[in-house]
Structure formats: C-alpha cells, structure tokens
Design a protein around this motif. Structure first.
Motif, mmCIF file in Angstrom:
data_model
loop_
_atom_site.group_PDB
_atom_site.id
_atom_site.type_symbol
_atom_site.label_atom_id
_atom_site.label_comp_id
_atom_site.label_asym_id
_atom_site.label_seq_id
_atom_site.Cartn_x
_atom_site.Cartn_y
_atom_site.Cartn_z
ATOM 1 N N TYR A 110 0.842 -1.205 0.000
ATOM 2 C CA TYR A 110 0.000 0.000 0.000
ATOM 3 C C TYR A 110 0.876 1.254 0.000
ATOM 4 O O TYR A 110 0.662 2.171 -0.795
ATOM 5 N N TYR A 111 1.842 1.297 0.910
ATOM 6 C CA TYR A 111 2.695 2.478 0.994
ATOM 7 C C TYR A 111 3.506 2.686 -0.284
ATOM 8 O O TYR A 111 3.653 3.824 -0.742
ATOM 9 N N LYS A 112 4.020 1.624 -0.852
ATOM 10 C CA LYS A 112 4.792 1.770 -2.094
ATOM 11 C C LYS A 112 3.929 2.385 -3.198
ATOM 12 O O LYS A 112 4.363 3.294 -3.901
ATOM 13 N N ARG A 113 2.707 1.908 -3.335
ATOM 14 C CA ARG A 113 1.783 2.456 -4.346
ATOM 15 C C ARG A 113 1.420 3.904 -4.049
ATOM 16 O O ARG A 113 1.465 4.772 -4.923
ATOM 17 N N GLU A 114 1.000 4.157 -2.812
ATOM 18 C CA GLU A 114 0.502 5.478 -2.447
ATOM 19 C C GLU A 114 1.586 6.551 -2.461
ATOM 20 O O GLU A 114 1.329 7.692 -2.848
ATOM 21 N N LEU A 115 2.774 6.213 -2.034
ATOM 22 C CA LEU A 115 3.860 7.195 -2.061
ATOM 23 C C LEU A 115 4.143 7.637 -3.489
ATOM 24 O O LEU A 115 4.252 8.834 -3.765
ATOM 25 N N VAL A 116 4.237 6.677 -4.400
ATOM 26 C CA VAL A 116 4.476 7.016 -5.810
ATOM 27 C C VAL A 116 3.306 7.836 -6.359
ATOM 28 O O VAL A 116 3.502 8.846 -7.044
ATOM 29 N N ALA A 117 2.081 7.444 -6.014
ATOM 30 C CA ALA A 117 0.900 8.174 -6.482
ATOM 31 C C ALA A 117 0.889 9.619 -5.967
ATOM 32 O O ALA A 117 0.367 10.513 -6.633
#
Length: 163
Positions: A110-117
């Motif tokens: 989740y964090y990997k996706r959201e940080l990039v987003a």
C-alpha cells in the motif's frame, strides 16, 4: 530528539501502570522537560508540549494537525504515538506510529503504491524477515517508513522531515 525518547519511555511506563502515581509522574515529566504534561484520568493517554515540540501517545492519539497531506497513513490503522518537532534549526520533523491487524506485506505494498501516487520518489527499500523499510524523497523532504509484522499484527513507523 533526546527528550522525545525520554517522553516515550516515561509515557510508556506510565501508561503501562508502572512507577509511582499518575500525578507524581506528571510532575516529574514537567520538571524534566520544562513543558506541559496532560495525562487523562485513566492514565491511558498522554501529551507533552515543550518549546521543542509535542509528543502524544496512548489509545486516543491521532495524526497531528500538521501531518502532510501527501504522506499516506494506512487506512483504518490506530495511531498510538505522534511527535512534532519544531524547526529550531530550520529542519522540523513529524513522526507517527500506527497499528493494524493487516499483514505486513499488504501494508508495505500500500505504501509503495501510495507514495508514488503522491509524487514521492522511493530512494531505497530493504526487507528483512517480516520487516520492510523504505526511504522516499519529495520537494526537499525525506520520508522514512518501517513496517514490521508478527503474529499480533503490524506496526508502522513513519517520519517526514525537511532536508
């Protein structure tokens, strides 16, 4: 930051029910820090405010008002600790600890996706056993994240600081 550690240790002991009475612990913390200490009647929540920042811990802790909108916090996780340091040297920081029942791998993804987003650039990612840590950067800020899980759930420690 040394005072932050003292707050956390003292608060943890207080909230766990160790030491002398609540009022004595509150007075001792106020004397040691020169700040204002608030402890709820049940001794389950504490806030310490000094000229250097604010620390909160306990069952009713929430994300600080100054938490960056572009720094994700895991949905549904409980905030158990927060700290805001004043930028005495021009480099302020903000940290939180969250707890969730979700598996660590799901939380880390989740964090990997959201940080990039949110426009963060992930600079480094490390994994050891059931612990994932990563560092990201964006617009003169650094975000450090540690996700650690075991059979009881997952702990998330997230810190955002200015470079």
């Amino acid at each position: 930051m040394r005072k932050e550690i003292i707050f956390a240790i003292a608060g943890t002991l207080l909230l766990a029910g160790f030491g002398c009475g609540q009022k004595a612990a509150q007075t001792a913390l106020e004397t040691a820090t020169g700040g204002q200490v608030k402890i709820d009647d049940e001794g389950r929540n504490m806030e310490v405010r000094t000229k250097e920042g604010t620390v909160q811990l306990g069952e009713q802790t929430s994300l600080p008002e100054s938490w960056p909108a572009d720094a994700p916090a895991y949905p549904g996780a409980s905030v158990t600790f927060s700290s805001v340091t004043n930028p005495v040297d021009g480099k302020g920081g903000i940290s939180v600890m969250l707890q969730t029942a979700e598996a660590g791998a799901i939380v880390a993804d989740y964090y990997k996706r959201e940080l990039v987003a949110q426009g963060w650039v992930i600079e480094a990612t490390n994994q050891f056993d059931q612990t994932v840590s990563l560092n990201a950067s964006k617009a003169g800020r650094t975000l450090g994240l540690t996700v650690a899980s075991d059979e009881t759930g997952t702990s998330i420690v997230e810190t955002v600081s200015t470079n």
